[in-house]
Design a protein around this motif. Sequence first.
Motif, PDB file in Angstrom:
ATOM      1  N   LYS A   1     -15.242  12.239  23.881  1.00  0.00           N
ATOM      2  CA  LYS A   1     -16.267  13.141  23.373  1.00  0.00           C
ATOM      3  C   LYS A   1     -15.831  13.672  22.008  1.00  0.00           C
ATOM      4  O   LYS A   1     -14.709  14.164  21.865  1.00  0.00           O
ATOM      5  N   GLN A   2     -16.705  13.548  21.017  1.00  0.00           N
ATOM      6  CA  GLN A   2     -16.389  14.090  19.700  1.00  0.00           C
ATOM      7  C   GLN A   2     -17.064  15.450  19.544  1.00  0.00           C
ATOM      8  O   GLN A   2     -18.297  15.559  19.618  1.00  0.00           O
ATOM      9  N   PRO A   3     -16.283  16.510  19.341  1.00  0.00           N
ATOM     10  CA  PRO A   3     -16.877  17.839  19.191  1.00  0.00           C
ATOM     11  C   PRO A   3     -17.565  17.992  17.839  1.00  0.00           C
ATOM     12  O   PRO A   3     -17.274  17.251  16.892  1.00  0.00           O
ATOM     13  N   THR A   4     -18.458  18.955  17.756  1.00  0.00           N
ATOM     14  CA  THR A   4     -19.111  19.262  16.488  1.00  0.00           C
ATOM     15  C   THR A   4     -18.190  20.139  15.645  1.00  0.00           C
ATOM     16  O   THR A   4     -17.229  20.724  16.150  1.00  0.00           O
ATOM     17  N   CYS A   5     -18.493  20.249  14.375  1.00  0.00           N
ATOM     18  CA  CYS A   5     -17.681  21.043  13.457  1.00  0.00           C
ATOM     19  C   CYS A   5     -18.518  22.200  12.915  1.00  0.00           C
ATOM     20  O   CYS A   5     -19.741  22.090  12.790  1.00  0.00           O
ATOM     21  N   VAL A   6     -17.866  23.306  12.611  1.00  0.00           N
ATOM     22  CA  VAL A   6     -18.556  24.450  12.015  1.00  0.00           C
ATOM     23  C   VAL A   6     -18.046  24.654  10.592  1.00  0.00           C
ATOM     24  O   VAL A   6     -16.908  24.311  10.263  1.00  0.00           O
ATOM     25  N   ASP A   7     -18.899  25.217   9.742  1.00  0.00           N
ATOM     26  CA  ASP A   7     -18.538  25.400   8.334  1.00  0.00           C
ATOM     27  C   ASP A   7     -17.490  26.485   8.135  1.00  0.00           C
ATOM     28  O   ASP A   7     -16.640  26.382   7.251  1.00  0.00           O
ATOM     29  N   ASN A   8     -17.538  27.526   8.969  1.00  0.00           N
ATOM     30  CA  ASN A   8     -16.600  28.641   8.847  1.00  0.00           C
ATOM     31  C   ASN A   8     -15.207  28.201   9.295  1.00  0.00           C
ATOM     32  O   ASN A   8     -14.947  28.027  10.480  1.00  0.00           O
ATOM     33  N   GLU A   9     -14.310  28.012   8.329  1.00  0.00           N
ATOM     34  CA  GLU A   9     -12.987  27.475   8.638  1.00  0.00           C
ATOM     35  C   GLU A   9     -12.208  28.370   9.594  1.00  0.00           C
ATOM     36  O   GLU A   9     -11.462  27.889  10.456  1.00  0.00           O
ATOM     37  N   LYS A  10     -12.379  29.696   9.488  1.00  0.00           N
ATOM     38  CA  LYS A  10     -11.646  30.624  10.342  1.00  0.00           C
ATOM     39  C   LYS A  10     -12.108  30.551  11.797  1.00  0.00           C
ATOM     40  O   LYS A  10     -11.384  30.947  12.702  1.00  0.00           O
ATOM     41  N   LYS A  11     -13.320  30.063  12.007  1.00  0.00           N
ATOM     42  CA  LYS A  11     -13.875  29.999  13.350  1.00  0.00           C
ATOM     43  C   LYS A  11     -13.722  28.626  14.003  1.00  0.00           C
ATOM     44  O   LYS A  11     -14.123  28.432  15.150  1.00  0.00           O
ATOM     45  N   ARG A  12     -13.165  27.666  13.287  1.00  0.00           N
ATOM     46  CA  ARG A  12     -13.137  26.294  13.799  1.00  0.00           C
ATOM     47  C   ARG A  12     -12.286  26.154  15.058  1.00  0.00           C
ATOM     48  O   ARG A  12     -12.650  25.437  15.991  1.00  0.00           O
ATOM     49  N   GLY A  13     -11.137  26.811  15.086  1.00  0.00           N
ATOM     50  CA  GLY A  13     -10.280  26.711  16.262  1.00  0.00           C
ATOM     51  C   GLY A  13     -10.954  27.262  17.495  1.00  0.00           C
ATOM     52  O   GLY A  13     -10.947  26.641  18.561  1.00  0.00           O
TER      53      GLY A  13
END
Length: 306
Positions: free
Chosen positions: A263-275
């Motif tokens: 499963k490939q997760p989606t990515c978010v633009d906010n780098e601080k929130k990615r984890g």
Amino acid sequence: MAQWYNQKEKCVGTFRIKLLWWLYKIFGRHFAQIVIFFVVVFSYPFLKDARRQANDFFKVLNNYQAKNKLKTTKPNVFKLIYNFALSMLDKLILGANKKHSDFLQIKQSPDFLEFQNVLNSGKGAIIIFSHIGNFEILGMNSDKVFKTRKLKITALVEGWSQSVYRSFFLSQQNTGRLSFFDVSKIDISTFEKLSSELTQGNLIIMAGDRLSKRTPDKYFKEDILLKKCKLPSGVFQLSTMLKAPVFFANCIEANNKYIAEFKQPTCVDNEKKRGEHLAKEFSAFLEASVLQAPYQWYNFFEFFQE
């Protein structure tokens, strides 16, 4: 709250493991499975903590199923523990003897095709897995089942030298391109090594459902089966810092074969929130895996919060 690193091996010893391995080599896998059945029968009364954690798991699972009007899984603690023991045997077999790699199959999906494309393009990638099923055998047989270019795989582990089973496991393995990297002591050189492996187009795998023994207070709290659970923040933060494609994967036994799913997760633009976002998506993947294979839930510790 007891965690995985507080658990001690039960009914495990070098002599017992060597004897089982000897029986397997002479009489085969089916005979070894019969022996394991009677070993579990004998050991079952002494596995108090494992039985309690398994019972708690089935309560949480059945509550979730009832509230979502799903078919109820019959609680069967003995079956869960027996399946776990069988999975330990299969780790040894599939790691030491490559002819058994026919037991492995990949569930074809757009996400797995993307995983293949990433590796075949020369890029490195990260796999975050869980202790549902038997993921280690996928890494040990990757050359055949991934059907990609040949690459090295680094599995991040913690405290492996403290386990009798794992010491024997490593002594018997024909792991080929798979190596184990102990992260009990992690520093800037660790990050540099992992970055180098990814730059060379290699694969890094790590567990997303076990808190770090070194930093148990670092976690994301996520919902799984309507319960709060602690997932190791370091795994998800490290995955985003390494800036490589990330995939989730499991490897579940079905009809005497192991089926791996990606499963490939989606990515978010906010780098601080990615984890944190990555941990949330992993919790959904973990929940789906539990519902798919409830008798292969091998987290025998206090995983679910009150």
